[in-house]
Design a protein around this motif. Sequence first.
Motif, PDB file in Angstrom:
ATOM      1  N   HIS A 176       0.856  -1.191   0.000  1.00  0.00           N
ATOM      2  CA  HIS A 176       0.000   0.000   0.000  1.00  0.00           C
ATOM      3  C   HIS A 176       0.886   1.232   0.000  1.00  0.00           C
ATOM      4  CE1 HIS A 176      -3.247   2.739   1.164  1.00  0.00           C
ATOM      5  NE2 HIS A 176      -4.098   1.745   0.989  1.00  0.00           N
ATOM      6  N   ILE A 180      -5.065   7.594   0.042  1.00  0.00           N
ATOM      7  CA  ILE A 180      -6.410   7.090  -0.237  1.00  0.00           C
ATOM      8  C   ILE A 180      -6.424   6.305  -1.552  1.00  0.00           C
ATOM      9  CG2 ILE A 180      -7.285   9.076  -1.534  1.00  0.00           C
ATOM     10  CD1 ILE A 180      -9.205   7.145   1.194  1.00  0.00           C
ATOM     11  N   PHE A 181      -5.479   6.610  -2.435  1.00  0.00           N
ATOM     12  CA  PHE A 181      -5.354   5.888  -3.701  1.00  0.00           C
ATOM     13  C   PHE A 181      -4.341   4.741  -3.594  1.00  0.00           C
ATOM     14  CE2 PHE A 181      -6.497  10.275  -4.603  1.00  0.00           C
ATOM     15  CZ  PHE A 181      -7.529  10.162  -5.531  1.00  0.00           C
ATOM     16  N   GLU A 183      -3.946   1.696  -2.594  1.00  0.00           N
ATOM     17  CA  GLU A 183      -4.112   0.259  -2.845  1.00  0.00           C
ATOM     18  C   GLU A 183      -4.307  -0.046  -4.324  1.00  0.00           C
ATOM     19  OE1 GLU A 183      -6.782  -3.445  -1.006  1.00  0.00           O
ATOM     20  OE2 GLU A 183      -7.239  -1.381  -0.477  1.00  0.00           O
ATOM     21  N   ILE A 184      -4.547   0.986  -5.128  1.00  0.00           N
ATOM     22  CA  ILE A 184      -4.878   0.776  -6.532  1.00  0.00           C
ATOM     23  C   ILE A 184      -3.712   0.102  -7.268  1.00  0.00           C
ATOM     24  CG2 ILE A 184      -5.391   1.939  -8.716  1.00  0.00           C
ATOM     25  CD1 ILE A 184      -6.887   4.062  -7.102  1.00  0.00           C
ATOM     26  N   GLU A 264     -11.425   2.683 -10.409  1.00  0.00           N
ATOM     27  CA  GLU A 264     -10.888   2.608  -9.048  1.00  0.00           C
ATOM     28  C   GLU A 264     -10.396   3.980  -8.572  1.00  0.00           C
ATOM     29  OE1 GLU A 264     -10.164   0.681 -11.581  1.00  0.00           O
ATOM     30  OE2 GLU A 264      -9.860  -1.419 -10.989  1.00  0.00           O
ATOM     31  N   SER A 265      -9.813   4.748  -9.488  1.00  0.00           N
ATOM     32  CA  SER A 265      -9.312   6.074  -9.127  1.00  0.00           C
ATOM     33  C   SER A 265     -10.458   7.014  -8.767  1.00  0.00           C
ATOM     34  CB  SER A 265      -8.486   6.656 -10.276  1.00  0.00           C
ATOM     35  OG  SER A 265      -7.350   5.851 -10.545  1.00  0.00           O
ATOM     36  N   ALA A 268     -11.859   6.002  -5.354  1.00  0.00           N
ATOM     37  CA  ALA A 268     -11.006   6.467  -4.268  1.00  0.00           C
ATOM     38  C   ALA A 268     -11.186   7.960  -4.036  1.00  0.00           C
ATOM     39  CB  ALA A 268      -9.542   6.153  -4.587  1.00  0.00           C
ATOM     40  N   LYS A 271     -14.081   9.212  -1.880  1.00  0.00           N
ATOM     41  CA  LYS A 271     -13.967   9.087  -0.422  1.00  0.00           C
ATOM     42  C   LYS A 271     -13.410  10.344   0.232  1.00  0.00           C
ATOM     43  CE  LYS A 271     -13.325   4.087  -0.817  1.00  0.00           C
ATOM     44  NZ  LYS A 271     -12.402   2.931  -0.645  1.00  0.00           N
TER      45      LYS A 271
END
Length: 364
Positions: A176, A180-181, A183-184, A264-265, A268, A271
């Motif tokens: 990781h 906030i991004f 884990e992508i 996914e971006s 994220a 959030k």
Amino acid sequence: MFQDIQIEKLNELRAKNEITVIDVRSPSEYAESTIPGSINIPFFNDEERAEIGTLYKQVSTQAAKERGLEIVSAKLPSFVKQFAEIQGNKAVFCWRGGMRSRTTATVLSLMGIHVHRLEGGYRTYRKWVVDTLQSMDFAPDVYVIHGNTGTGKTLILRELQEKGYPVVDLEGMAGHRGSIFGEIGLKSSNQKTFDALLVESLIRYQDSPYILLEAESKRIGKVVLPEFLVQKKEMGRHIVLEAPVELRVKHILDDYRPWEYPAESLLAFSKIKSRIHTPIAQEIEFSMQQGNYGAAVRLLLEYYYDPRYAHTTEAYGEAFHQEPVLAIGSVEQAVQLVEERIQRDQEHVQAAAEDVQVKKHQSV
């Protein structure tokens, strides 16, 4: 006949690369957590394990054993062959050193293939990890690399690691990037996996005069740092880097490659969207939807990450804020500046130690 091996001896052999460790648990158990560096030769696959577990609970122990024997008998030649192809010392383990590893070791012994069985299985290894982290007295100094998001701290540390410096790659172990991004595009670690990787890295460097790591919060993705390491980091030697925003944007785009993960971006970003001034948030979201990720990243840095970084550094003591900020224009320049800083510090440490020895000699 096979021999049991205790965790301390197994770790000693692993540290010297003198043994191959084989996890005979199912693929899903192996994926969830294992001993770092082990390979997986499952006694039962996930479906077989589930079937036998159901028989054990709903029918009888005997029915489960008989079905297990049927399954293993059918695939025994290929199972044994996989072990025969592994050269040198071997050790097997299952969850708690029970039926799967015992049967494996016994069958292999009958076929002339000697293996050790880890006493207590993976459960014993996990207990060793937890106990070690809780009681660890970690002596080396800690150099902490600071800088705004996108400065290239991870790149810098990995370059230093390639050059032989004692780097503890927290983000790599966590799977990781810490944002906030973060884990992508990655497979984030759970706490068990992170703890195992961390304790083995710290033991590897426990006789080093120092280690290097990145300034991270206590939580990285799904995992939490042990308290002693958080304290060592806070009391460490701080190196503060500053890079131009254009370079930071490039680093982020090269690392995250958001065009490969558009959905996914955006998810994220959703959030944190409410934490950004509405017109700016809308502009960021529109830029991402249009594939203009450079503009989106630049706005995220200016209106979200940089203010957060400034707020975080306020918590550091006076010594941190007195550190000179090292302006960098490239990863290569940063590596050179960090090396120079470490060399100066270590020369001072050595001189101080020699001075102490001289004074001791004079007093005698």
